[in-house]
Design a protein around this motif. Structure first.
Motif, PDB file in Angstrom:
ATOM      1  N   THR A  55      12.483 -15.235 -15.939  1.00 15.65           N
ATOM      2  CA  THR A  55      11.062 -15.085 -15.647  1.00 15.65           C
ATOM      3  C   THR A  55      10.286 -16.355 -15.983  1.00 15.65           C
ATOM      4  N   ALA A  56      10.746 -17.075 -17.020  1.00 13.18           N
ATOM      5  CA  ALA A  56      10.108 -18.354 -17.338  1.00 13.18           C
ATOM      6  C   ALA A  56      10.299 -19.336 -16.185  1.00 13.18           C
ATOM      7  N   ALA A  57      11.533 -19.404 -15.672  1.00 14.16           N
ATOM      8  CA  ALA A  57      11.820 -20.302 -14.544  1.00 14.16           C
ATOM      9  C   ALA A  57      11.046 -19.871 -13.305  1.00 14.16           C
ATOM     10  N   SER A  58      10.977 -18.562 -13.086  1.00 16.19           N
ATOM     11  CA  SER A  58      10.264 -18.045 -11.923  1.00 16.19           C
ATOM     12  C   SER A  58       8.767 -18.312 -12.036  1.00 16.19           C
ATOM     13  N   GLY A  59       8.203 -18.087 -13.235  1.00 11.66           N
ATOM     14  CA  GLY A  59       6.779 -18.318 -13.443  1.00 11.66           C
ATOM     15  C   GLY A  59       6.385 -19.770 -13.230  1.00 11.66           C
ATOM     16  N   ILE A  60       7.191 -20.683 -13.760  1.00 12.42           N
ATOM     17  CA  ILE A  60       6.933 -22.119 -13.588  1.00 12.42           C
ATOM     18  C   ILE A  60       6.982 -22.488 -12.104  1.00 12.42           C
ATOM     19  N   SER A  61       7.948 -21.924 -11.400  1.00 10.45           N
ATOM     20  CA  SER A  61       8.097 -22.215  -9.967  1.00 10.45           C
ATOM     21  C   SER A  61       6.900 -21.701  -9.178  1.00 10.45           C
ATOM     22  N   HIS A  62       6.471 -20.460  -9.482  1.00 13.94           N
ATOM     23  CA  HIS A  62       5.323 -19.892  -8.768  1.00 13.94           C
ATOM     24  C   HIS A  62       4.039 -20.657  -9.084  1.00 13.94           C
ATOM     25  N   LEU A  63       3.877 -21.098 -10.318  1.00 15.61           N
ATOM     26  CA  LEU A  63       2.711 -21.900 -10.679  1.00 15.61           C
ATOM     27  C   LEU A  63       2.700 -23.210  -9.905  1.00 15.61           C
ATOM     28  N   LYS A  64       3.858 -23.808  -9.785  1.00 15.71           N
ATOM     29  CA  LYS A  64       3.978 -25.077  -9.068  1.00 15.71           C
ATOM     30  C   LYS A  64       3.581 -24.928  -7.603  1.00 15.71           C
ATOM     31  N   PHE A  65       3.937 -23.793  -7.000  1.00 17.37           N
ATOM     32  CA  PHE A  65       3.640 -23.571  -5.587  1.00 17.37           C
ATOM     33  C   PHE A  65       2.288 -22.884  -5.367  1.00 17.37           C
ATOM     34  N   GLY A  66       1.515 -22.678  -6.441  1.00 16.40           N
ATOM     35  CA  GLY A  66       0.179 -22.095  -6.304  1.00 16.40           C
ATOM     36  C   GLY A  66       0.163 -20.633  -5.943  1.00 16.40           C
ATOM     37  N   ASN A  67       1.137 -19.877  -6.438  1.00 15.34           N
ATOM     38  CA  ASN A  67       1.246 -18.461  -6.082  1.00 15.34           C
ATOM     39  C   ASN A  67       0.683 -17.523  -7.147  1.00 15.34           C
ATOM     40  N   VAL A  68      -0.044 -18.047  -8.136  1.00 12.26           N
ATOM     41  CA  VAL A  68      -0.409 -17.249  -9.311  1.00 12.26           C
ATOM     42  C   VAL A  68      -1.921 -17.113  -9.469  1.00 12.26           C
ATOM     43  N   ASP A  69      -2.366 -15.873  -9.750  1.00  9.25           N
ATOM     44  CA  ASP A  69      -3.741 -15.607 -10.145  1.00  9.25           C
ATOM     45  C   ASP A  69      -3.740 -15.554 -11.674  1.00  9.25           C
TER      46      ASP A  69
END
Length: 298
Positions: A55-69
């Motif tokens: 989940t840490a790896a996934s969260g970092i990836s989603h943040l990088k691609f601008g997928n996070v509120d």
């Protein structure tokens, strides 16, 4: 060795699905461990420990691609972490299977609503302003999803994702990225609860490592994929997946006769395929109209 390779492959595909659709890592991984004869509490503990990394790896990836509120992440993580910790501490004494069918029925109905909304109420604007889920709704959502995740070996995504998808104005990729990123806190909290209740001896670190390796490889691929898949298509894919996953529990609990189970699965798959095909045709037609309009203007 073969079992570890299988676990690594499962970890890869589970995270690929989870990172792209916002659910299924815990459900898929826990189901496999249970199939190998691991006790429910130990299986859930091993999966949540592996999720701390994935989940840490996934969260970092989603943040990088601008997928996070980020605002929604903060609203979900605190009650979710509390619910996960309590669920982990009491898993050995609480028969999670008793409430699971009712949760599955609720999720199945919610999956139908998600498909309906993305088929008939979908708006293409990615910049539409929406009101974030109020605190009075995000607190019970986070707590219930976190508790279900710890007691059932998976549930954060299946509960949080469809509820957020049903919130008008929030895009599918933002929902997926937000749910995946907030899951890190839930995994950490649940793991602490399991370790305090069961001890480290119940965790199979070889199996955890195999799941982690597969999940870490898949995390950035899934975060990229969720940006490339059109939002409307993502919505119906998530809705159909919710229905398919939860239909098994509902059928096993309330099916009149097991002979009807394959027929029901066949109807679900055919209906899901028809919806996906309809969305493809709709997007293709819309794209053709836009191209024709652009040609006229040009």
């Amino acid at each position: 060795m073969e079992k570890l390779i299988v676990l690594a492959i499962v970890g890869f595909f589970a995270q690929l699905i989870d990172g792209a659709l916002g659910m299924a890592y815990g459900v898929t991984s826990t189901s496999l461990l249970l199939a190998f004869g691991i006790a429910p509490a130990a299986a859930s503990a091993s999966v949540h420990l592996s999720e701390v990394v994935t989940t840490a790896a996934s969260g970092i990836s989603h943040l990088k691609f601008g997928n996070v509120d980020k605002k929604m992440v903060l609203r979900l993580t605190i009650p979710g972490a509390i619910g996960a910790f309590i669920g982990a501490c009491f898993l050995s004494n609480i028969p999670g299977d008793i409430v699971k069918p009712y949760i599955s029925l609720f999720l199945l109905l919610l999956g139908l609503y998600v498909i309906y909304r993305f088929l008939f109420k979908f708006q293409h604007s990615e910049t539409k302003v929406y009101k974030a889920l109020p605190i009075k709704q995000s607190i019970p959502l986070g707590f219930i999803a976190g508790f279900a995740d710890a007691t059932g070996g998976g549930g954060w995504g299946p509960i949080a994702t469809p509820v957020l998808l049903s919130k008008k104005g929030m895009t599918a990729r933002k929902v997926v990225g937000t749910v995946d990123t907030s899951e890190f806190a839930i995994a950490v909290s649940a793991t602490i609860g399991f370790i305090l209740s069961l001890g480290w001896d119940t965790v199979n670190f070889l199996w955890v490592t195999a799941l982690v390796l597969g999940g870490v490889v898949a995390a950035p691929i899934a975060a990229w994929l969720v940006r490339k898949v059109p939002a409307q298509l993502m919505g119906v894919l998530v809705g159909g997946f919710i229905i398919l996953v939860n239909a098994r529990t509902v059928l096993n609990t309330w099916a009149v006769h097991s002979n009807y189970t394959p027929l029901v699965y066949g109807i679900i798959l055919l209906a899901w395929a028809a919806v996906v095909f309809f969305v493809f045709r709709k997007m293709k037609t819309s794209r053709s109209v836009e191209e024709e309009h652009a040609d006229v203007i040009g």
